[in-house]
Design a protein around this motif. Structure first.
Motif, PDB file in Angstrom:
ATOM      1  N   THR A 296       1.061  -4.828  -1.024  1.00 42.00           N
ATOM      2  CA  THR A 296       1.203  -3.504  -1.610  1.00 42.00           C
ATOM      3  C   THR A 296       1.008  -2.443  -0.540  1.00 42.00           C
ATOM      4  O   THR A 296       0.179  -2.601   0.355  1.00 42.00           O
ATOM      5  CB  THR A 296       0.165  -3.248  -2.731  1.00 42.00           C
ATOM      6  OG1 THR A 296      -1.161  -3.418  -2.203  1.00 42.00           O
ATOM      7  CG2 THR A 296       0.375  -4.201  -3.899  1.00 42.00           C
ATOM      8  N   VAL A 300       0.551   2.013  -4.199  1.00 43.70           N
ATOM      9  CA  VAL A 300       0.193   1.171  -5.351  1.00 43.70           C
ATOM     10  C   VAL A 300      -1.322   1.142  -5.530  1.00 43.70           C
ATOM     11  O   VAL A 300      -1.866   1.576  -6.542  1.00 43.70           O
ATOM     12  CB  VAL A 300       0.735  -0.264  -5.186  1.00 43.70           C
ATOM     13  CG1 VAL A 300       0.228  -1.162  -6.320  1.00 43.70           C
ATOM     14  CG2 VAL A 300       2.254  -0.274  -5.145  1.00 43.70           C
ATOM     15  N   HIS A 301      -2.046   0.633  -4.527  1.00 42.20           N
ATOM     16  CA  HIS A 301      -3.473   0.379  -4.731  1.00 42.20           C
ATOM     17  C   HIS A 301      -4.344   1.628  -4.674  1.00 42.20           C
ATOM     18  O   HIS A 301      -5.502   1.586  -5.086  1.00 42.20           O
ATOM     19  CB  HIS A 301      -3.997  -0.704  -3.769  1.00 42.20           C
ATOM     20  CG  HIS A 301      -3.677  -0.451  -2.332  1.00 42.20           C
ATOM     21  ND1 HIS A 301      -2.688  -1.125  -1.667  1.00 42.20           N
ATOM     22  CD2 HIS A 301      -4.218   0.406  -1.430  1.00 42.20           C
ATOM     23  CE1 HIS A 301      -2.627  -0.715  -0.420  1.00 42.20           C
ATOM     24  NE2 HIS A 301      -3.563   0.204  -0.253  1.00 42.20           N
ATOM     25  N   LEU A 309      -5.162  -3.270 -11.445  1.00 37.31           N
ATOM     26  CA  LEU A 309      -4.257  -3.993 -10.555  1.00 37.31           C
ATOM     27  C   LEU A 309      -4.523  -5.492 -10.631  1.00 37.31           C
ATOM     28  O   LEU A 309      -3.584  -6.301 -10.663  1.00 37.31           O
ATOM     29  CB  LEU A 309      -4.419  -3.490  -9.121  1.00 37.31           C
ATOM     30  CG  LEU A 309      -3.498  -4.136  -8.076  1.00 37.31           C
ATOM     31  CD1 LEU A 309      -2.031  -3.938  -8.428  1.00 37.31           C
ATOM     32  CD2 LEU A 309      -3.786  -3.569  -6.682  1.00 37.31           C
ATOM     33  N   LEU A 312      -2.910  -6.942 -13.705  1.00 36.28           N
ATOM     34  CA  LEU A 312      -1.457  -7.030 -13.586  1.00 36.28           C
ATOM     35  C   LEU A 312      -1.038  -8.200 -12.700  1.00 36.28           C
ATOM     36  O   LEU A 312      -0.112  -8.949 -13.033  1.00 36.28           O
ATOM     37  CB  LEU A 312      -0.899  -5.720 -13.019  1.00 36.28           C
ATOM     38  CG  LEU A 312      -0.934  -4.509 -13.958  1.00 36.28           C
ATOM     39  CD1 LEU A 312      -0.694  -3.233 -13.162  1.00 36.28           C
ATOM     40  CD2 LEU A 312       0.118  -4.652 -15.056  1.00 36.28           C
ATOM     41  N   LEU A 313      -1.714  -8.371 -11.578  1.00 30.69           N
ATOM     42  CA  LEU A 313      -1.326  -9.425 -10.644  1.00 30.69           C
ATOM     43  C   LEU A 313      -1.717 -10.810 -11.143  1.00 30.69           C
ATOM     44  O   LEU A 313      -1.093 -11.806 -10.754  1.00 30.69           O
ATOM     45  CB  LEU A 313      -1.972  -9.166  -9.274  1.00 30.69           C
ATOM     46  CG  LEU A 313      -1.575  -7.872  -8.582  1.00 30.69           C
ATOM     47  CD1 LEU A 313      -2.253  -7.766  -7.220  1.00 30.69           C
ATOM     48  CD2 LEU A 313      -0.068  -7.762  -8.424  1.00 30.69           C
ATOM     49  N   VAL A 326       3.681  -3.887 -12.341  1.00 32.00           N
ATOM     50  CA  VAL A 326       2.989  -3.053 -11.357  1.00 32.00           C
ATOM     51  C   VAL A 326       3.736  -1.738 -11.156  1.00 32.00           C
ATOM     52  O   VAL A 326       3.132  -0.655 -11.157  1.00 32.00           O
ATOM     53  CB  VAL A 326       2.843  -3.805 -10.025  1.00 32.00           C
ATOM     54  CG1 VAL A 326       2.285  -2.877  -8.939  1.00 32.00           C
ATOM     55  CG2 VAL A 326       1.933  -5.016 -10.187  1.00 32.00           C
ATOM     56  N   VAL A 341       5.702  -2.937  -3.772  1.00 34.96           N
ATOM     57  CA  VAL A 341       4.943  -4.130  -4.124  1.00 34.96           C
ATOM     58  C   VAL A 341       5.859  -5.326  -3.982  1.00 34.96           C
ATOM     59  O   VAL A 341       7.015  -5.291  -4.409  1.00 34.96           O
ATOM     60  CB  VAL A 341       4.354  -4.043  -5.557  1.00 34.96           C
ATOM     61  CG1 VAL A 341       5.429  -3.794  -6.600  1.00 34.96           C
ATOM     62  CG2 VAL A 341       3.578  -5.309  -5.903  1.00 34.96           C
TER      63      VAL A 341
END
Length: 348
Positions: A296, A300-301, A309, A312-313, A326, A341
């Motif tokens: 990412t 994103v993070h 997060l 989601l992952l 994401v 991502v």
């Protein structure tokens, strides 16, 4: 007229959590506290001290020393900060030789190879790559079955990240001498040369690459993109951000809440930039069938809360579905920055 904690936070660039922490630590007391509600209110003339505390925390000054600076007369504060930094430089210099010897002792020794291995783990990558609220897309990404790379550019050149990624992607197309770590190190050096060729002053890029060789995942990392691994349902971040704020969190000089909300939270202390010598972090770990590896960029993070997060992952879904989830979450959060991502599920 006094300001609410929210108004004072916006004016000073500090979060309400950081202000409450500074109150608890005695670094910045509110001008008044409502005896019934407990609401904190601040005087406008406290703004300068709030900004000073935040900046001293950012450079890693210990709390006790910050109290001394804040309590000192204005004409002595500059010399106190300078003396602190001089001592910090001396401390680092005294440790440099010890660190160099330790690194040499611990460095894994790789067997030279004239060509890439013939048997590998491989992955099925899914990528989502958005511009967000930015006026241009400065992120770049490469996805292969064994090598993926992301870069987050900054400055005026729209191609700065793309040339860095392209230099790294050559590893998938050409034989290499030496072990994978040496090959990745050379690829980062080529990327740095290309950045110097095309970039102007003020341009630069992060670069993070993940390369599956045999049953190992090799990573080269410069900047604040991240490599994550989901194994047996548990999420682990394999890289560390090369930012001033993250370095201070790891030293215990800044809290996670302070780092996430600080106005300089994205200030890099390592990146590829024209004429700048930089060393990449190089690491390797085993790559098992069933592992999920994720890259990412900070679009994103830095937008999604860590728990969100991770959820989601960790979904037991196809990589395309996970990548879609994401990207949708980032967009729902406003997508203030470019974002990328890449989600890979490792296969035997």
């Amino acid at each position: 007229m006094h300001l609410t904690i929210g108004d004072f936070g916006r004016a000073s660039g500090l979060s309400a959590k950081a202000l409450r922490l500074y109150d608890d630590l005695g670094l910045l007391r509110p001008a008044e506290v409502d005896p019934w509600t407990g609401y904190r209110r601040y005087a406008p003339e406290q703004l300068d001290q709030a900004r000073l505390v935040a900046r001293l925390r950012l450079v890693g000054m210990p709390l006790a020393r910050i109290r001394e600076v804040c309590a000192a007369s204005p004409d002595t504060r500059a010399s106190m900060v300078s003396a602190y930094w001089s001592q910090l430089d001396a401390d680092h210099a005294s440790r440099r030789a010890v660190v160099a010897a330790l690194v040499d002792e611990l460095e894994p020794k790789e067997h030279p190879m004239s060509t890439t291995p013939t048997h590998h783990a491989h992955a099925r990558p899914a990528v989502r790559h958005g511009q967000g609220a930015r006026t241009a897309q400065l992120d770049a990404v490469h996805t292969g079955t064994r090598l993926v790379a992301v870069a987050d550019g900054f400055g005026s050149s729209p191609s700065i990240a793309a040339v860095a990624v392209a230099a790294t992607a050559d590893l998938e197309r050409t034989p290499y001498d030496g072990g994978p770590t040496a090959a990745l190190k050379a690829a980062v050096a080529r990327a740095a040369d290309r950045v110097t060729e095309v970039g102007e002053s003020g341009d630069g890029t992060t670069l993070t690459a993940l390369w599956l060789v045999g049953d190992r995942a090799h990573v080269a990392h410069v900047g604040d993109a991240r490599v994550h691994r989901v194994r047996d349902g548990e999420l682990e971040t394999l890289t560390r951000d090369h930012t001033f704020a993250q370095a201070l969190v790891e030293e215990g000089r800044l809290t996670e809440d302070e780092a996430r909300s600080h106005e300089h939270r994205a200030l890099l202390n390592r990146a590829l930039a024209p004429g700048v010598a930089v060393e990449a972090d190089l690491l390797a770990t085993d790559a098992r069938a069933g592992d999920r590896l994720v890259l990412t960029t900070d679009g994103v993070h830095s937008v999604l809360e860590p728990d969100a997060l991770a959820a989601l992952l960790g979904r037991v879904d196809d990589v395309e579905v996970v990548a879609d989830g994401v990207a949708a979450a980032v967009e729902a959060a406003g997508a203030p920055d470019n974002y990328t991502v890449v989600v890979l599920d490792v296969e035997a």
